[in-house]
Scaffold this active site. Structure first.
Site, mmCIF file in Angstrom:
data_model
loop_
_atom_site.group_PDB
_atom_site.id
_atom_site.type_symbol
_atom_site.label_atom_id
_atom_site.label_comp_id
_atom_site.label_asym_id
_atom_site.label_seq_id
_atom_site.Cartn_x
_atom_site.Cartn_y
_atom_site.Cartn_z
ATOM 1 N N HIS A 183 0.815 -1.215 0.000
ATOM 2 C CA HIS A 183 0.000 0.000 0.000
ATOM 3 C C HIS A 183 0.848 1.265 0.000
ATOM 4 C CE1 HIS A 183 0.328 0.020 4.548
ATOM 5 N NE2 HIS A 183 0.282 1.335 4.351
ATOM 6 N N ASP A 236 0.364 -7.625 1.940
ATOM 7 C CA ASP A 236 0.703 -6.206 1.899
ATOM 8 C C ASP A 236 2.198 -5.958 2.050
ATOM 9 O OD1 ASP A 236 -0.368 -3.522 1.547
ATOM 10 O OD2 ASP A 236 0.445 -3.158 3.535
ATOM 11 N N SER A 268 4.349 3.162 7.787
ATOM 12 C CA SER A 268 4.148 1.915 7.053
ATOM 13 C C SER A 268 5.381 1.525 6.258
ATOM 14 C CB SER A 268 2.970 2.048 6.087
ATOM 15 O OG SER A 268 1.781 1.646 6.685
#
Length: 321
Positions: free
Chosen positions: A26, A61, A177
């Site tokens: 992402h 992910d 992230s």
């Protein structure tokens, strides 16, 4: 990262001296908004590199990018995340809110947690083995969990992934992230992936509940991406539900609603109405737990399953899930 009309920033972890970097899908796709991003990477010592995407793994992910013309970088050491204990020191590194080289500290709050989270990058085929008829509680369903999406992106998806994670109270915010969660020795124990929110706003910050993909899973997936451009994942071959949602259930776990002919579950001897309570030694309390653990395993690997049938506990081996 930048696309035609999107931009943002995230974090990553150097895993080889010649410039392979591990991060989140992402992050490199800006939440699924960009298929072919322009990527510029600034290292902690201030050097700037252009980078290209080696491969992405939307199921867990994770993604790997390659820095162009990079040499003599210092890769991180991977810890064995299966040896973690609740209460161990956890340090999150990254660029929260664009503040590069930020470090926050805390502890490992929980292990073998599974979260279900919306993903715009999820391929259509990944809906196989997805939990069926799950109750949307704080532990299942999308609930309070969200990717800490970089920059000005937003995520709109009706599809979701179930991933096994380490829970930590080390502060993780938007921009963390893809960054490292490390132990007291500086070894990688996880890749920061998501945060929990006490409200519905994507602008909310850390409330002391963050999540990281365990290093053992991240290492396997990254090695497969570098070798093959993609990663593999186990497939159970069954539809599952939360056992707690089944009438007259007396034990929590993943209820087998239907078994697919020719799949690993059928070949191993699982049947409809069985309740799976452990997978490879990891306790299973919900459908999301089982899906996350199955997908954490490599395709073609073997697994041990503990299940309840007719009030009695059994164990069996699944071959080539």
């Amino acid at each position: 990262m930048a696309g035609s009309d999107q931009g943002g920033s995230g974090s990553g972890v150097i895993i080889s001296d010649d410039g392979y970097v591990l991060t989140n899908t992402h992050v490199v796709t800006l939440g699924g908004a960009v298929a072919d991003p322009t990527i510029r990477v600034t290292t902690s010592d201030g050097r700037i590199f252009s980078a290209t995407v080696v491969g992405t793994d939307p199921i867990y992910d994770l993604a790997v990018i390659k820095l162009e013309d990079a040499t003599d970088l210092t890769p991180i050491d991977f810890a064995d995340s299966s040896k973690l204990n609740v209460g161990d020191t956890a340090v999150a590194l990254g660029a929260p809110l664009g503040l590069s080289n930020s470090v926050t500290t805390g502890i490992v709050s929980a292990l073998n947690r599974s979260i279900q989270i919306a993903s715009s990058a999820l391929p259509d085929s990944s809906s196989e083995d997805a939990p069926q008829n799950e109750q949307e509680t704080p532990e299942e369903g999308e609930g309070p969990f969200q990717f800490d999406l970089p920059g000005n992106t937003s995520q709109q998806s009706s599809e979701s992934i179930s991933i096994a994670v380490i829970q930590t109270d080390a502060a993780i915010n938007h921009g963390n992230s893809g960054g490292a969660l490390v132990n007291a020795k500086g070894e990688l124990i996880g890749i920061n992936v998501a945060i929990a929110s006490s409200g519905s706003s994507e602008e909310s910050g850390s409330i002391g509940i963050g999540f990281a993909i365990p290093a053992n899973i991240a290492q396997r997936v990254s090695e497969e991406i570098i070798a093959d451009g993609a990663a593999s994942h186990g497939l159970l071959g069954a539809s599952v539900r939360d056992a707690a949602s089944v009438e007259n259930a007396d034990v929590s776990g993943a209820y087998i609603a239907e078994v697919t002919g020719g799949g690993a579950a059928a070949a191993g001897g699982l049947k409809a109405d069985d309740v799976v309570t452990a997978f490879n030694g990891v306790p299973i309390t919900s459908a999301s737990d089982l899906t996350a653990q199955v997908r954490a395993a490599a395709a073609g690997s073997d697994a041990k399953v503990t299940y309840i049938r007719g009030g009695k506990e059994y164990e069996l081996s699944l071959i080539h899930i």
